[in-house]
Design an enzyme around this catalytic site. Structure first.
Site, PDB file in Angstrom:
ATOM      1  N   ARG A  74       0.768  -1.294  -0.114  1.00 29.35           N
ATOM      2  CA  ARG A  74       0.133  -0.035   0.105  1.00 29.35           C
ATOM      3  C   ARG A  74       0.874   1.369  -0.125  1.00 29.35           C
ATOM      4  NH1 ARG A  74      -5.226  -1.009   3.850  1.00 29.35           N
ATOM      5  NH2 ARG A  74      -6.173  -2.864   2.815  1.00 29.35           N
ATOM      6  N   ASP A 176     -15.068   8.932  10.195  1.00 27.14           N
ATOM      7  CA  ASP A 176     -13.990   8.109   9.934  1.00 27.14           C
ATOM      8  C   ASP A 176     -12.644   8.782  10.406  1.00 27.14           C
ATOM      9  OD1 ASP A 176     -14.265   5.040   8.533  1.00 27.14           O
ATOM     10  OD2 ASP A 176     -12.280   6.216   8.524  1.00 27.14           O
TER      11      ASP A 176
HETATM   12  C1  LIG Z   1     -14.063  -2.031   7.665  1.00 23.61           C
HETATM   13  S1  LIG Z   1     -14.377  -0.568   7.635  1.00 23.61           S
HETATM   14  C2  LIG Z   1     -16.003  -0.395   8.631  1.00 23.61           C
HETATM   15  C3  LIG Z   1     -17.150   0.217   7.698  1.00 23.61           C
HETATM   16  C4  LIG Z   1     -18.588  -0.023   8.483  1.00 23.61           C
HETATM   17  N1  LIG Z   1     -18.610   0.471   9.728  1.00 23.61           N
HETATM   18  C5  LIG Z   1     -19.067  -1.336   8.001  1.00 23.61           C
HETATM   19  O1  LIG Z   1     -19.202  -2.081   8.867  1.00 23.61           O
HETATM   20  O2  LIG Z   1     -19.237  -1.739   6.846  1.00 23.61           O
HETATM   21  C6  LIG Z   1     -13.236   0.184   9.049  1.00 23.61           C
HETATM   22  C7  LIG Z   1     -13.160   1.807   9.184  1.00 23.61           C
HETATM   23  O3  LIG Z   1     -12.740   2.307  10.373  1.00 23.61           O
HETATM   24  C8  LIG Z   1     -11.786   3.124  10.248  1.00 23.61           C
HETATM   25  N2  LIG Z   1     -11.021   3.201  11.525  1.00 23.61           N
HETATM   26  C9  LIG Z   1     -10.013   2.540  11.764  1.00 23.61           C
HETATM   27  N3  LIG Z   1      -9.499   3.122  13.104  1.00 23.61           N
HETATM   28  C10 LIG Z   1     -10.016   4.229  13.298  1.00 23.61           C
HETATM   29  C11 LIG Z   1     -10.098   5.065  14.346  1.00 23.61           C
HETATM   30  N4  LIG Z   1      -9.095   4.772  15.197  1.00 23.61           N
HETATM   31  N5  LIG Z   1     -10.972   5.950  14.372  1.00 23.61           N
HETATM   32  C12 LIG Z   1     -11.954   5.969  13.616  1.00 23.61           C
HETATM   33  N6  LIG Z   1     -12.271   5.268  12.369  1.00 23.61           N
HETATM   34  C13 LIG Z   1     -11.234   4.063  12.229  1.00 23.61           C
HETATM   35  C14 LIG Z   1     -11.140   2.967   8.890  1.00 23.61           C
HETATM   36  O4  LIG Z   1     -10.723   3.946   8.307  1.00 23.61           O
HETATM   37  C15 LIG Z   1     -12.344   2.050   7.988  1.00 23.61           C
HETATM   38  O5  LIG Z   1     -13.124   3.078   7.304  1.00 23.61           O
END
Ligand SMILES: C[S@@+](CC[C@H](N)C(=O)[O-])C[C@H]1O[C@@H](n2cnc3c(N)ncnc32)[C@H](O)[C@@H]1O
Length: 305
Positions: A74, A176
């Protein structure tokens, strides 16, 4: 129907609705979610450890050593972009502060953002059939999609709320840590294949089909978008002023956190969940040993006392 909407400083022309032939034409804001191949620059164990520490300290994300190839793959395009010959040089560059925006770019690349409309549909069914009918009358219903990725989760929620609540006021916060996916969420424009799990009636009511240059894409109706406040929020740090919520969705993000981080994140979010409010996680996650302030009402759905 023909109307114009100013969206992120760009004008988009909408003509008719998805499902009964509605469409839009205009500019598009599209965030690339693709990965790059690893190429020939190898990442050493120490370089990988530096990025592990960086992503843990900044986002609370724990990257196992199995993620080494993913990290190097990445970040490779950023090395190429800056004509750097090692991951160490790139790490030093982002830490030196000489390219302030690059820290966020690296973090964006190291988050995993997989999501889709109506993911784990039981949650939306529970919202529709159990939570919304028993909401307090007279108050705006408030919901937070706390790791919203590219927007499919908050827009799914918005379709259910708009359909069920009619004129009753509701508000949503969608947040996010990744600015890249947050930009895609705010744009609310998706390839048509992503519409697969959206029920026909919702497609008709809330999605606009692209025509001309936008053929093969659809746009979430701006009427829904205006009800959502998109915010950059790091759940691993103090929360900004967001108000209190009837429901918080925290799905598919705790899997990246260790137990301590999970406890802190959940505690933070519970401080803004109203008494009696619902807390919804993914079926693949668990709150076992994380908090005793929530009662499970069914698998992955919890309620604050
Ligand atoms: C796999 S996606 C889940 C999206 C959605 N909630 C779903 O279940 O389909 C995880 C998201 O968490 C965000 N994320 C990871 N660490 C985070 C943090 N410390 N604070 C806020 N968002 C975070 C990532 O950027 C990503 O977009």
């Amino acid at each position: 129907m023909l109307c114009q909407s100013d969206h992120r400083d760009r004008t988009i022309t909408f003509t008719y609705r998805l499902g009964d032939g509605v469409s839009y034409a205009g500019d598009i804001v599209h965030a690339s979610l693709s990965n790059v191949s690893t190429g020939e620059i190898a990442i050493t164990d120490q370089e990988f450890a530096d990025f592990q520490e960086f992503v843990y300290q900044s986002a609370g994300i724990t990257l196992s050593s199995a993620k080494k190839a993913l990290v190097s793959g990445r970040l490779l395009k950023r090395l190429r972009h800056y004509r750097l010959s090692s991951y160490r040089d790139y790490f030093q560059m982002i830490m030196s502060g000489q390219e302030p925006a690059e820290l966020q770019t690296a973090l964006d690349l190291l988050t995993t953002n997989e999501t889709y409309f109506f993911r784990e549909p039981q949650h939306f069914e529970y919202l529709r059939t159990a939570i919304l009918p028993s909401r307090k009358p007279g108050e705006a219903f408030r919901i937070w999609s706390a790791a919203c990725s590219s927007g499919e989760e908050p827009y799914t929620l918005a379709m259910v709320l708009a359909d069920q609540l009619g004129a009753t006021p509701w508000e949503m916060v969608a947040s996010d840590i990744s600015s890249r996916v947050l930009a895609a969420a705010q744009a609310g424009q998706y390839p048509m294949e992503r519409a697969e799990k959206i029920p026909q009636a919702y497609l008709k009511a809330y999605c606009l089909k692209g025509i001309g240059a936008q053929a093969g894409r659809f746009l979430i109706d701006p009427k829904l978008k205006t009800r959502i406040r998109f915010l950059s929020v790091n759940l691993n740090a103090s929360l900004p002023q967001v108000g209190t919520f009837d429901v918080i969705f925290l799905r598919n993000v705790m899997i990246y956190f260790n137990t301590d981080t999970k406890r802190q994140v959940v505690e933070r979010l519970l401080s803004v969940l109203k008494p009696g409010g619902h807390f919804i996680i993914s079926h693949s996650e668990s709150l076992h040993g994380i908090t005793d302030r929530l009662k499970m009402v069914r698998s992955s759905i919890y309620r604050k006392a």
